[in-house]
Write an enzyme that holds these catalytic residues in place. Structure first.
Site, PDB file in Angstrom:
ATOM      1  N   GLU A  36      19.063 -31.457   0.209  1.00 17.95           N
ATOM      2  CA  GLU A  36      18.508 -30.113   0.365  1.00 17.95           C
ATOM      3  C   GLU A  36      17.637 -29.747  -0.835  1.00 17.95           C
ATOM      4  O   GLU A  36      16.572 -29.167  -0.704  1.00 17.95           O
ATOM      5  CB  GLU A  36      19.634 -29.075   0.489  1.00 17.95           C
ATOM      6  CG  GLU A  36      20.162 -28.914   1.896  1.00 17.95           C
ATOM      7  CD  GLU A  36      21.424 -28.069   1.905  1.00 17.95           C
ATOM      8  OE1 GLU A  36      21.310 -26.848   2.036  1.00 17.95           O
ATOM      9  OE2 GLU A  36      22.525 -28.646   1.754  1.00 17.95           O
ATOM     10  N   TYR A  37      18.125 -30.104  -2.018  1.00 22.89           N
ATOM     11  CA  TYR A  37      17.371 -29.829  -3.234  1.00 22.89           C
ATOM     12  C   TYR A  37      16.033 -30.552  -3.201  1.00 22.89           C
ATOM     13  O   TYR A  37      14.978 -29.965  -3.453  1.00 22.89           O
ATOM     14  CB  TYR A  37      18.187 -30.257  -4.461  1.00 22.89           C
ATOM     15  CG  TYR A  37      17.458 -30.000  -5.757  1.00 22.89           C
ATOM     16  CD1 TYR A  37      16.591 -30.950  -6.280  1.00 22.89           C
ATOM     17  CD2 TYR A  37      17.612 -28.800  -6.442  1.00 22.89           C
ATOM     18  CE1 TYR A  37      15.894 -30.711  -7.446  1.00 22.89           C
ATOM     19  CE2 TYR A  37      16.924 -28.551  -7.608  1.00 22.89           C
ATOM     20  CZ  TYR A  37      16.073 -29.504  -8.106  1.00 22.89           C
ATOM     21  OH  TYR A  37      15.380 -29.264  -9.259  1.00 22.89           O
ATOM     22  N   GLU A 114      17.080 -53.308 -10.531  1.00 26.54           N
ATOM     23  CA  GLU A 114      18.461 -53.158 -11.018  1.00 26.54           C
ATOM     24  C   GLU A 114      19.100 -51.962 -10.319  1.00 26.54           C
ATOM     25  O   GLU A 114      18.394 -51.147  -9.739  1.00 26.54           O
ATOM     26  CB  GLU A 114      18.444 -52.976 -12.543  1.00 26.54           C
ATOM     27  CG  GLU A 114      17.734 -51.709 -12.974  1.00 26.54           C
ATOM     28  CD  GLU A 114      17.184 -51.756 -14.397  1.00 26.54           C
ATOM     29  OE1 GLU A 114      16.737 -52.817 -14.846  1.00 26.54           O
ATOM     30  OE2 GLU A 114      17.196 -50.700 -15.042  1.00 26.54           O
ATOM     31  N   LYS A 116      20.688 -48.361  -9.497  1.00 30.97           N
ATOM     32  CA  LYS A 116      20.504 -47.015 -10.012  1.00 30.97           C
ATOM     33  C   LYS A 116      21.896 -46.399 -10.132  1.00 30.97           C
ATOM     34  O   LYS A 116      22.542 -46.095  -9.135  1.00 30.97           O
ATOM     35  CB  LYS A 116      19.633 -46.190  -9.064  1.00 30.97           C
ATOM     36  CG  LYS A 116      19.384 -44.786  -9.573  1.00 30.97           C
ATOM     37  CD  LYS A 116      18.313 -44.099  -8.753  1.00 30.97           C
ATOM     38  CE  LYS A 116      17.973 -42.728  -9.301  1.00 30.97           C
ATOM     39  NZ  LYS A 116      19.108 -41.843  -9.479  1.00 30.97           N
ATOM     40  N   ASP A 118      24.818 -43.793 -10.760  1.00 29.81           N
ATOM     41  CA  ASP A 118      24.883 -42.379 -10.420  1.00 29.81           C
ATOM     42  C   ASP A 118      25.728 -41.625 -11.447  1.00 29.81           C
ATOM     43  O   ASP A 118      26.896 -41.346 -11.231  1.00 29.81           O
ATOM     44  CB  ASP A 118      25.473 -42.231  -9.010  1.00 29.81           C
ATOM     45  CG  ASP A 118      25.187 -40.857  -8.437  1.00 29.81           C
ATOM     46  OD1 ASP A 118      24.417 -40.101  -9.063  1.00 29.81           O
ATOM     47  OD2 ASP A 118      25.737 -40.540  -7.371  1.00 29.81           O
ATOM     48  N   TYR A 227      19.674 -49.225 -20.005  1.00 33.17           N
ATOM     49  CA  TYR A 227      18.616 -49.829 -19.186  1.00 33.17           C
ATOM     50  C   TYR A 227      17.200 -49.602 -19.690  1.00 33.17           C
ATOM     51  O   TYR A 227      16.249 -49.878 -18.980  1.00 33.17           O
ATOM     52  CB  TYR A 227      18.738 -49.357 -17.740  1.00 33.17           C
ATOM     53  CG  TYR A 227      18.927 -47.859 -17.586  1.00 33.17           C
ATOM     54  CD1 TYR A 227      17.923 -46.971 -17.947  1.00 33.17           C
ATOM     55  CD2 TYR A 227      20.121 -47.341 -17.104  1.00 33.17           C
ATOM     56  CE1 TYR A 227      18.087 -45.616 -17.821  1.00 33.17           C
ATOM     57  CE2 TYR A 227      20.301 -45.972 -16.966  1.00 33.17           C
ATOM     58  CZ  TYR A 227      19.277 -45.116 -17.327  1.00 33.17           C
ATOM     59  OH  TYR A 227      19.449 -43.768 -17.215  1.00 33.17           O
ATOM     60  N   LYS A 315      16.074 -45.197  -3.117  1.00 33.32           N
ATOM     61  CA  LYS A 315      17.427 -44.684  -2.878  1.00 33.32           C
ATOM     62  C   LYS A 315      17.999 -45.171  -1.551  1.00 33.32           C
ATOM     63  O   LYS A 315      17.272 -45.337  -0.582  1.00 33.32           O
ATOM     64  CB  LYS A 315      17.393 -43.154  -2.885  1.00 33.32           C
ATOM     65  CG  LYS A 315      17.054 -42.562  -4.244  1.00 33.32           C
ATOM     66  CD  LYS A 315      18.151 -41.656  -4.691  1.00 33.32           C
ATOM     67  CE  LYS A 315      17.683 -40.280  -5.050  1.00 33.32           C
ATOM     68  NZ  LYS A 315      18.761 -39.372  -5.335  1.00 33.32           N
ATOM     69  N   CYS A 409      36.422 -11.230  15.069  1.00 35.81           N
ATOM     70  CA  CYS A 409      36.614 -11.916  13.786  1.00 35.81           C
ATOM     71  C   CYS A 409      38.000 -12.579  13.733  1.00 35.81           C
ATOM     72  O   CYS A 409      39.010 -11.910  13.981  1.00 35.81           O
ATOM     73  CB  CYS A 409      36.471 -10.915  12.650  1.00 35.81           C
ATOM     74  SG  CYS A 409      36.930 -11.588  11.053  1.00 35.81           S
ATOM     75  N   CYS A 412      40.097 -10.460  10.933  1.00 34.03           N
ATOM     76  CA  CYS A 412      40.513  -9.059  11.047  1.00 34.03           C
ATOM     77  C   CYS A 412      40.420  -8.521  12.462  1.00 34.03           C
ATOM     78  O   CYS A 412      40.832  -7.394  12.728  1.00 34.03           O
ATOM     79  CB  CYS A 412      39.679  -8.186  10.119  1.00 34.03           C
ATOM     80  SG  CYS A 412      37.994  -7.973  10.690  1.00 34.03           S
ATOM     81  N   CYS A 425      31.054 -10.801  11.051  1.00 32.07           N
ATOM     82  CA  CYS A 425      32.118  -9.852  11.323  1.00 32.07           C
ATOM     83  C   CYS A 425      31.640  -8.472  10.905  1.00 32.07           C
ATOM     84  O   CYS A 425      31.120  -8.299   9.807  1.00 32.07           O
ATOM     85  CB  CYS A 425      33.357 -10.256  10.516  1.00 32.07           C
ATOM     86  SG  CYS A 425      34.519  -8.910  10.292  1.00 32.07           S
ATOM     87  N   CYS A 431      37.770  -5.994   6.525  1.00 30.57           N
ATOM     88  CA  CYS A 431      38.138  -7.375   6.823  1.00 30.57           C
ATOM     89  C   CYS A 431      38.621  -8.018   5.526  1.00 30.57           C
ATOM     90  O   CYS A 431      37.898  -8.049   4.529  1.00 30.57           O
ATOM     91  CB  CYS A 431      36.937  -8.140   7.365  1.00 30.57           C
ATOM     92  SG  CYS A 431      37.264  -9.889   7.609  1.00 30.57           S
TER      93      CYS A 431
HETATM   94  S1  IVH Z   1      14.958 -45.880 -15.750  1.00 30.16           S
HETATM   95  C1  IVH Z   1      11.423 -44.021 -17.868  1.00 30.16           C
HETATM   96  N1  IVH Z   1      16.966 -47.226 -14.756  1.00 30.16           N
HETATM   97  O1  IVH Z   1      18.076 -42.174 -12.594  1.00 30.16           O
HETATM   98  C2  IVH Z   1      12.489 -44.671 -17.087  1.00 30.16           C
HETATM   99  N2  IVH Z   1      17.053 -44.872 -14.638  1.00 30.16           N
HETATM  100  O2  IVH Z   1      16.090 -40.277 -11.134  1.00 30.16           O
HETATM  101  C3  IVH Z   1      13.678 -43.851 -16.970  1.00 30.16           C
HETATM  102  N3  IVH Z   1      19.118 -43.994 -13.634  1.00 30.16           N
HETATM  103  O3  IVH Z   1      17.429 -39.737 -14.943  1.00 30.16           O
HETATM  104  C4  IVH Z   1      14.741 -44.181 -16.055  1.00 30.16           C
HETATM  105  N4  IVH Z   1      20.072 -45.931 -13.266  1.00 30.16           N
HETATM  106  O4  IVH Z   1      19.447 -41.103 -15.339  1.00 30.16           O
HETATM  107  C5  IVH Z   1      16.448 -46.013 -14.978  1.00 30.16           C
HETATM  108  N5  IVH Z   1      18.688 -48.545 -13.958  1.00 30.16           N
HETATM  109  C6  IVH Z   1      18.188 -47.350 -14.190  1.00 30.16           C
HETATM  110  C7  IVH Z   1      18.864 -46.171 -13.837  1.00 30.16           C
HETATM  111  C8  IVH Z   1      18.257 -44.947 -14.066  1.00 30.16           C
HETATM  112  C9  IVH Z   1      20.201 -44.635 -13.172  1.00 30.16           C
HETATM  113  C10 IVH Z   1      18.953 -42.543 -13.605  1.00 30.16           C
HETATM  114  C11 IVH Z   1      18.430 -41.919 -14.839  1.00 30.16           C
HETATM  115  C12 IVH Z   1      17.323 -41.016 -14.410  1.00 30.16           C
HETATM  116  C13 IVH Z   1      17.456 -40.975 -12.948  1.00 30.16           C
HETATM  117  C14 IVH Z   1      16.085 -40.883 -12.339  1.00 30.16           C
END
Ligand code: IVH
Length: 670
Positions: A36-37, A114, A116, A118, A227, A315, A409, A412, A425, A431
């Site tokens: 959503e964001y 590599e 990502k 979380d 990283y 993603k 409702c 209530c 309601c 309520c």
């Molecule tokens: S590189 C300039 N590598 O993902 C390059 N980011 O949406 C900077 N993140 O805020 C990021 N795993 O916190 C990079 N293997 C990875 C990552 C990674 C997680 C996060 C990072 C960043 C966010 C970007």
């Protein structure tokens, strides 16, 4: 859209995004899903691209993140900590590759891919091989110093391997996160202690790292992976792959799964492999990061304001699991809105057990054709509130009747009215559900800030009939509180104290707290500035509200209808009768309240009678400021229980030290 309404939409989106940034970055308690964001952010970006003349430097698209909290010391990063552009479609990965080839004028490109991770990203500084400083990302330019907290993380080397001849100075970027099994254990421990569990491992990691007390951090199972080299003394590796190797050799944890890819097809197959491993990895990842391997090419392409041009986050689609709807309940919110809620056969989605999912509204239920007994896919995109993605038809199933919203409702029994897709309601504060919601909202941090008046207490007060409207809060007695579950002498006194304190309130907070539909913090502030006093707000006509900048037809109608209702006016009158005093908004020249003008306060340790926010507010009401570190310019250091090193610092610098009692006397003169 006419230009005027585009401008309004842009303003509304920015407001909303800033609000969610604050919830997400500063509070670690997001209220909407990432998806959503992202939608809000994308809409804003698109409108701004189409209307570049409307881009302002303060738009959320123009900066890297959100502002840091006041309490931790701020640190300016070595260089901006950028974010990544994210995509979810394969065709966008191919488009990224095509763009790289075009801009670099070559068709031979090597990428490193590599996972990502979380979690939350941090900057780590090593000098002469020693870990000397670490900071959170904050707004990308300025973060918070969390060095002591980072030191507690076992996977973070305090010393680099001397035999690998680490550089004299090294600044790296990494991700702090929590393993799934450890996250679950932590949540179990927290629930057992009666504390609120974290929504997901990412929030748990953020909440644990951004602690004022590093002993708490130490008790949390955090881990880190690095990283990116942000800066290095001497020669830097020529490729990202070599960079990761070097970091690893110096002793820093680096991504275990990674691949050097000679073509974009290699990247796609790596992504599939990782996606397949996702459920067996001990930590959460939400995609793969694809980076141009050659650093000279990275430099050549450079970056945009928020993100580098040479990397992309690919993603994963949100996680989905199949389960069965056992029932559809209907909950009643603070403003009376009825929300259908699917009660599910508990199912684990990405390490978190889910037993309920929001169905948003009646239209949504009809559109997805969801009924009790149906088999459905639930999804959780790394976020808080799980949703039903779709119904899964089962051959030969006999389905129950379609869901209908109740016409009374469920709480209530008042009649239910309809407004578009929404049902609500009509019982208002008669309520119990709405009354409880209204009181919780009134007492919340950004409204009257009544510490100790949480959900559980509100429920008890309402259920016991002690509070029938907001004004009743101010006739509660300590004896009444002592009859409630979980209250003892001290907690009852503390609550009485915070109720008493809340009587001195700014107009803005009161307007926010009254729970007028469409009136949040921002509009409350606008109203307070414009009208100055409560009687003037109450006397305003709908046209007068509409005449205020930023207030449109819907808000003005809601305001006019709220203040025209006798019941609401009566509650306000009673609040004032019981001693609520409403302060005018701080005009720069306002008389009084300048007692502490120019004085800086620092707090250390826990205060018995105030939350930090309340204490800060008191100081500011009198014209003073609050800082997080002690210097020669500090006027007072206020000590509570368990004071920290700031007390020693104050003694060293000869700064005046106050007890809580002395502080109270100072900020609330007779
Ligand atoms: S590189 C300039 N590598 O993902 C390059 N980011 O949406 C900077 N993140 O805020 C990021 N795993 O916190 C990079 N293997 C990875 C990552 C990674 C997680 C996060 C990072 C960043 C966010 C970007």
């Amino acid at each position: 859209m006419a230009d005027h309404s585009i401008e309004q939409r842009i303003a509304a989106l920015r407001r909303e995004i800033r609000h969610h940034d604050h919830l997400y970055y500063t509070k670690d308690r997001p209220e909407i899903s990432d998806a959503e964001y992202d939608r809000l952010f994308r809409e804003l970006s698109e409108l701004e691209t189409a209307h570049p003349d409307l881009v302002t430097p303060d738009s959320p698209t123009q900066r890297v993140g959100a502002p840091p909290l006041d309490e931790l010391t701020k640190v300016t990063h070595e260089k901006p900590m950028l974010s990544l552009d994210s995509i979810t479609d394969q065709k966008d990965v191919l488009a990224f590759d095509a763009r790289m080839k075009r801009e670099l004028e070559t068709d031979r490109i090597v990428y490193t891919a590599e996972p990502k991770f979380d979690g939350l990203s941090v900057e780590l500084v090593y000098e002469q091989g020693r870990f000397v400083r670490g900071a959170t990302r904050g707004d990308g330019m300025i973060g918070e110093d969390v060095t002591v907290n980072l030191r507690t993380i076992r996977t973070l080397p305090l010393q680099l391997h001397p035999e690998a001849a680490p550089p004299a100075r090294l600044v790296v970027r990494g991700e702090v996160y929590m393993r799934l099994d450890e996250f679950q254990q932590l949540n179990r421990r927290m629930t057992e202690r009666g504390e609120e569990a974290f929504a997901n491992p990412r929030n748990a990691a953020a909440g644990s790292l951004r602690q004022l007390d590093s002993r708490i951090t130490a008790s949390r199972p955090l881990t880190v992976t690095c990283y990116d080299i942000m800066a290095v003394a001497g020669r830097s590796p020529a490729t990202h792959w070599d960079e990761l190797d070097a970091l690893g050799a110096w002793g820093l944890p680096v991504p275990g799964q990674r691949k050097r890819c000679g073509s974009i097809e290699d990247v796609l197959s790596f992504q599939q492999t990782i996606d397949g491993m996702r459920d067996t990895l001990p930590f959460e990842i939400d995609g793969v990061v694809v980076k141009l391997d050659r650093r000279d090419w990275q430099d050549q392409l450079g970056s945009k304001s928020r993100s580098p041009r040479w990397a992309i986050a690919y993603k994963f689609a949100p996680r989905k699991e199949i389960t069965v709807i056992q029932d559809i309940a209907v909950s009643v919110g603070r403003t009376g809105t009825l929300t259908p809620l699917a009660l599910l056969k508990p199912v684990e989605v990405g390490g978190v057990t889910i037993s309920r999912a929001t169905l948003h509204n009646a239209d949504e239920v009809a559109r997805k054709d969801i009924r009790v007994g149906d088999t459905v896919k639930v999804e959780r995109a790394g976020d808080v509130i799980p949703a039903i993605a779709e119904r899964v038809p089962v051959a030969g199933e006999e389905r129950q009747a379609p869901f209908v919203m109740p016409d009374h409702c469920p709480v209530c029994g008042s009649a239910v009215a309809r407004e578009g897709a929404y049902y609500y309601c009509t019982g208002q504060t008669l309520c119990v559900a709405q009354l409880k919601g209204a009181i919780e909202h009134f007492a919340s941090k950004s409204a009257l800030n009544i510490d100790g008046l949480g959900k559980k207490t509100v429920a008890q007060l309402v259920d016991a009939g002690m509070v029938k409207d907001l004004a009743d809060l101010y006739s509660l007695t300590k004896e009444q509180l002592l009859t409630l579950d979980g209250f003892a002498d001290r907690s009852a006194s503390l609550l009485m104290h915070s109720v008493e304190r809340s009587k001195a309130v700014s107009l803005e907070r009161l307007l926010m707290g009254l729970g007028i539909r469409q009136v949040g913090q921002h509009i409350a502030r606008v109203l307070a500035k414009q009208f100055g006093t409560l009687p003037r707000v109450m006397a305003a006509t709908q046209e007068e509200f509409l005449g205020v900048r930023e207030i449109g037809p819907e808000i003005s109608a809601s305001l006019a209808s709220f203040f025209s209702e006798a019941r609401n006016r009566a509650v306000i009158d009673r609040l004032v009768d019981r001693g609520l005093t409403v302060a005018a908004p701080p005009a720069d020249s306002s008389a009084g309240g300048r007692l502490l003008s120019g004085k800086t306060f620092v707090f250390t340790g826990g205060l018995a009678g105030y939350s930090r926010d309340q204490a800060k507010q008191l100081v500011e009401q009198q014209g003073g400021t609050v800082s997080s570190s002690v210097s020669k310019k500090t006027a007072y250091v206020v000590t509570g229980t368990d004071p920290g090193s700031k007390l020693d610092q104050a003694r060293k610098l000869g700064v005046q030290i106050l007890t809580e009692g002395e502080f109270t006397a100072l900020v609330t003169p007779a």
